[in-house]
Design a protein around this motif. Structure first.
Motif, mmCIF file in Angstrom:
data_model
loop_
_atom_site.group_PDB
_atom_site.id
_atom_site.type_symbol
_atom_site.label_atom_id
_atom_site.label_comp_id
_atom_site.label_asym_id
_atom_site.label_seq_id
_atom_site.Cartn_x
_atom_site.Cartn_y
_atom_site.Cartn_z
ATOM 1 N N VAL A 55 21.224 61.947 58.621
ATOM 2 C CA VAL A 55 21.574 61.125 59.776
ATOM 3 C C VAL A 55 21.639 62.036 60.990
ATOM 4 N N LYS A 57 22.906 63.567 64.128
ATOM 5 C CA LYS A 57 24.241 63.639 64.719
ATOM 6 C C LYS A 57 24.110 63.663 66.236
ATOM 7 N N THR A 59 24.816 64.498 69.740
ATOM 8 C CA THR A 59 25.615 65.508 70.429
ATOM 9 C C THR A 59 25.111 65.720 71.852
ATOM 10 N N TYR A 69 28.622 59.056 69.147
ATOM 11 C CA TYR A 69 29.013 59.774 67.930
ATOM 12 C C TYR A 69 29.913 58.946 67.009
ATOM 13 N N GLU A 73 29.081 57.945 63.272
ATOM 14 C CA GLU A 73 29.935 58.400 62.171
ATOM 15 C C GLU A 73 30.333 57.216 61.283
ATOM 16 N N LYS A 76 27.307 56.338 59.208
ATOM 17 C CA LYS A 76 27.140 57.314 58.124
ATOM 18 C C LYS A 76 28.164 57.081 57.016
ATOM 19 N N TRP A 90 24.613 65.238 57.976
ATOM 20 C CA TRP A 90 24.320 65.236 59.407
ATOM 21 C C TRP A 90 23.225 66.259 59.691
ATOM 22 N N ASP A 92 21.726 67.836 63.568
ATOM 23 C CA ASP A 92 21.779 67.762 65.023
ATOM 24 C C ASP A 92 20.497 67.149 65.577
ATOM 25 N N GLU A 93 20.652 66.102 66.372
ATOM 26 C CA GLU A 93 19.475 65.413 66.919
ATOM 27 C C GLU A 93 19.234 65.710 68.396
ATOM 28 N N TYR A 132 15.172 69.157 59.481
ATOM 29 C CA TYR A 132 15.995 69.334 58.288
ATOM 30 C C TYR A 132 15.182 69.994 57.173
ATOM 31 N N LYS A 145 21.698 72.208 61.626
ATOM 32 C CA LYS A 145 22.117 71.470 60.437
ATOM 33 C C LYS A 145 23.638 71.431 60.431
#
Length: 147
Positions: A55, A57, A59, A69, A73, A76, A90, A92-93, A132, A145
């Motif tokens: 998923v 995340k 940020t 977020y 969450e 998720k 998670w 990081d996107e 990922y 990650k």
């Protein structure tokens, strides 16, 4: 070995991407309305072996949580309850939407298709998935990650 599924969560639309069975290639799968995303993912996992769901995340550029977020969450956490047999992580996107828009432009797609936000969401999910996979392939604890 099951596939890896990636989720680019959005408050309206959620982009999905998936690996091939050998986990070599990350491909956009579809974009669904967020309110139906859990059902889509559960159905997909019922008909395709999936070991990991990644998923994105949400940020800020400085790494702090973005405005979406808390909703992501919750999304998720619900997935974790619906699919307890699947590892859900998670990743990081940051900047994936920008990278997706560039990739779509560079692919030669016409102007009308470039405006299709659903396409951007799917490509963003594929970028999350590719990141990922690369972090796993090289055995790095990639800073993007997030567990």
């Amino acid at each position: 070995m099951g596939r890896i599924l990636a989720v680019d969560y959005g408050t309206k639309r959620t982009g999905l991407a998936v690996t091939d069975p050998l986990r070599i290639i990350a491909s956009p799968l579809e974009t669904v309305a967020t309110h139906t995303a859990h059902d889509h993912i559960v159905k997909y996992c019922a008909s395709n072996p999936v070991d990991i769901i990644v998923v994105g995340k949400p940020t800020q550029p400085d790494g702090s949580p973005s405005a979406t977020y808390l909703a992501a969450e919750g999304f998720k956490n619900r997935l974790t309850n619906l699919l307890p047999q699947v590892k859900i992580v998670w990743f990081d996107e940051r900047y994936t939407s920008v990278m997706a828009q560039r990739a779509i432009i560079e692919s030669g797609v016409g102007k009308m298709k470039r405006r299709d936000k659903a396409a951007v969401d799917m490509v963003s999910a594929a970028i999350i998935l590719q990141g990922y996979m690369e972090s796993m392939q090289y055995g790095q604890d990639d800073e993007r990650k997030v567990k």
